[in-house]
Write an enzyme that holds these catalytic residues in place. Structure first.
Site, short mmCIF file in Angstrom:
data_model
loop_
_atom_site.label_atom_id
_atom_site.label_comp_id
_atom_site.label_asym_id
_atom_site.label_seq_id
_atom_site.Cartn_x
_atom_site.Cartn_y
_atom_site.Cartn_z
N LYS A 64 13.34 11.86 -24.91
CA LYS A 64 12.86 13.10 -25.52
C LYS A 64 14.06 13.81 -26.15
CE LYS A 64 9.41 15.35 -25.11
NZ LYS A 64 8.39 15.69 -26.15
N ASP A 102 6.50 11.03 -25.30
CA ASP A 102 5.09 11.41 -25.40
C ASP A 102 4.37 10.57 -26.45
OD1 ASP A 102 6.66 12.67 -27.32
OD2 ASP A 102 5.64 14.61 -27.18
N TYR A 123 15.55 11.46 -10.82
CA TYR A 123 15.19 11.09 -9.45
C TYR A 123 16.39 11.12 -8.51
CZ TYR A 123 10.56 9.53 -11.04
OH TYR A 123 9.30 9.47 -11.56
N ASP A 168 3.38 2.53 -15.54
CA ASP A 168 2.03 2.59 -14.96
C ASP A 168 0.97 2.54 -16.06
OD1 ASP A 168 2.88 2.76 -12.34
OD2 ASP A 168 1.65 4.51 -11.86
N ASP A 202 8.90 5.30 -15.15
CA ASP A 202 7.93 5.33 -14.05
C ASP A 202 6.52 5.57 -14.62
OD1 ASP A 202 6.86 5.43 -11.51
OD2 ASP A 202 7.64 7.42 -11.03
C1 IPM Z 1 7.47 3.00 -8.55
C2 IPM Z 1 7.00 3.98 -7.54
C3 IPM Z 1 8.20 4.62 -6.90
C4 IPM Z 1 8.93 5.39 -7.97
C5 IPM Z 1 7.90 5.50 -5.70
C6 IPM Z 1 7.15 4.76 -4.64
C7 IPM Z 1 9.18 6.10 -5.15
O1 IPM Z 1 6.15 4.90 -8.13
O2 IPM Z 1 8.12 2.03 -8.18
O3 IPM Z 1 7.19 3.19 -9.74
O4 IPM Z 1 8.54 6.48 -8.33
O5 IPM Z 1 9.92 4.86 -8.49
MG MG Z 2 5.72 4.50 -10.20
#
Ligand code: IPM
Ligand code: MG
Length: 370
Positions: free
Chosen positions: A194, A227, A143, A255, A251
């Site tokens: 990975k 993975d 990133y 989620d 990230d």
């Molecule tokens: C998170 C979000 C952020 C990221 C975005 C909003 C930049 O998805 O905090 O996980 O990808 O880090």
């Molecule tokens: Mg995120």
């Protein structure tokens, strides 16, 4: 107690302001009932800052964040700003906060509250009692790595470039946070990369192992490919205690882990920097959910993730563990009492608005403090 704890609130876009309103009520409660005062200031981040100042984060607000003991953020982004150039996008404001404050360790707990176990898309027995901590590296990796960009090639086609890059200190400082947290929990760390296809993953694995062998032999360390980790999270999530991984995988996997709990609307996070000489860390607390523009301004949003982010702040920035416990208990009790916002609604429960959930938490705080 003197109001000497400087707190910067950046409510942001979408549902950010309405969930933050409930947090402010909780802050008032702590000031009145527990004599815990904060010096609170407010600022703009994301699309709202762009609308007013033409940038998702002004230098002045960045400066305030650097001077604060803790920053509490709502959410950024929305369709209104999707077509802006990259450096003006709301997300850039958040990324700059993380980068300039050097918040390299992102703590994302995935906890299943008993009354919500049926809201998970997995069977109750797989998730009931789940308590995982994902530690995501937040200021490095693909990133932020360079070179990056989009370039036009001689034949007129284009090439998009991002660079995955990690150094020993970057890996070891975030792994240290994970090992330290594991010592306070189940003493297990799973390091995820990975290494089968990426050199940065090979380095990650070796450096985490080295740190473990030098300083953390009392913690059980395992390694897993990212993975496979995604698969294991939905197959047998309770096998994990602390997961430590890079920015990109963290990230995605956070989620995924968040959804195991039944609602993204329940999950807080803390982003921490290095401790200074006084032991103080720069810190930003935010819910894992985004700005949810589709429900913004309707009083439908679940404020619990932001309220639980405040609890993390009390615990990690101000060493107010007992007060953090109190707030987490009040949230659990509000759920046990049957209160639900739409995102976690189940048959037979009492559906409440954003403010109604705030009321329920305050009522439970009152009961606990009585
Ligand atoms: C998170 C979000 C952020 C990221 C975005 C909003 C930049 O998805 O905090 O996980 O990808 O880090
Ligand atoms: Mg995120």
């Amino acid at each position: 107690m003197a109001a000497n704890k400087k707190l910067l609130i950046l409510a942001g876009d979408g549902i950010g302001p309405e969930v933050m309103q409930q947090v402010e009520r909780v802050l008032d409660w702590y000031a009145k009932r527990r004599a815990i005062g904060f010096d609170v200031s407010q600022g703009l981040v994301g699309g709202c800052s762009y609308d007013k100042h033409g940038t998702p984060l002004t230098d002045a607000t960045m400066g305030e964040a650097m001077g604060a003991d803790a920053v509490l953020l709502g959410a950024v982004g929305g369709p209104k700003w999707d077509s802006l150039p990259f450096d003006k996008k709301p997300e850039r404001g958040l990324l700059r906060l993380r980068k300039d404050m050097e918040l390299f360790a992102n703590l994302r707990p995935a906890i299943v509250f008993g009354p919500l176990a049926d809201a998970s898309s997995l069977k109750r027995e797989l998730v009931d009692g789940l308590n995982i901590m994902i530690v995501r590296e937040l200021t490095g990796g693909v990133y932020f790595g360079s070179p990056r960009g989009i370039e036009t090639l001689p034949d007129g086609t284009r090439r998009g470039i991002n660079t995955q890059v990690y150094t020993t200190p970057e890996i070891q400082r975030v792994a240290r946070v994970a090992f330290d947290l594991a010592r306070l929990r189940g003493r297990k760390v799973c390091s995820v990369e990975k290494a089968n296809v990426m050199e940065s993953g090979v380095l990650w694995r070796e450096e985490v192992q080295k740190l473990h062998d030098a300083d953390y032999k009392d913690v059980e360390l395992s390694h897993m490919y990212a993975d496979n980790c995604a698969m294991q999270l939905v197959r047998q999530p309770k096998q994990f205690d602390v997961i430590v991984t890079d920015n990109l995988f963290g990230d995605l996997l956070s989620d995924c882990a968040a959804m195991l709990t039944g609602s993204l609307g329940m999950l807080p996070s803390a982003s921490l920097g290095a401790a200074d000489a006084r032991g103080r860390r720069r810190a930003l607390y935010e819910p894992v959910h985004g700005s949810a523009p589709d429900i913004a301004g309707k009083g439908l949003a679940n404020p619990l993730a932001t309220i639980l982010s405040l609890a993390m702040m009390l615990r990690y920035s101000f060493a107010l563990g007992a007060d953090a416990d109190l707030l987490e208990k009040a949230v659990a009790n509000a759920l046990s009492a049957g209160y639900r916002t739409g995102d976690i609604m189940t048959p037979g429960a009492t559906k409440v608005s954003t403010g109604g959930m705030g009321d329920a938490v305050l009522k439970e705080l009152d009961k606990l403090a009585a």
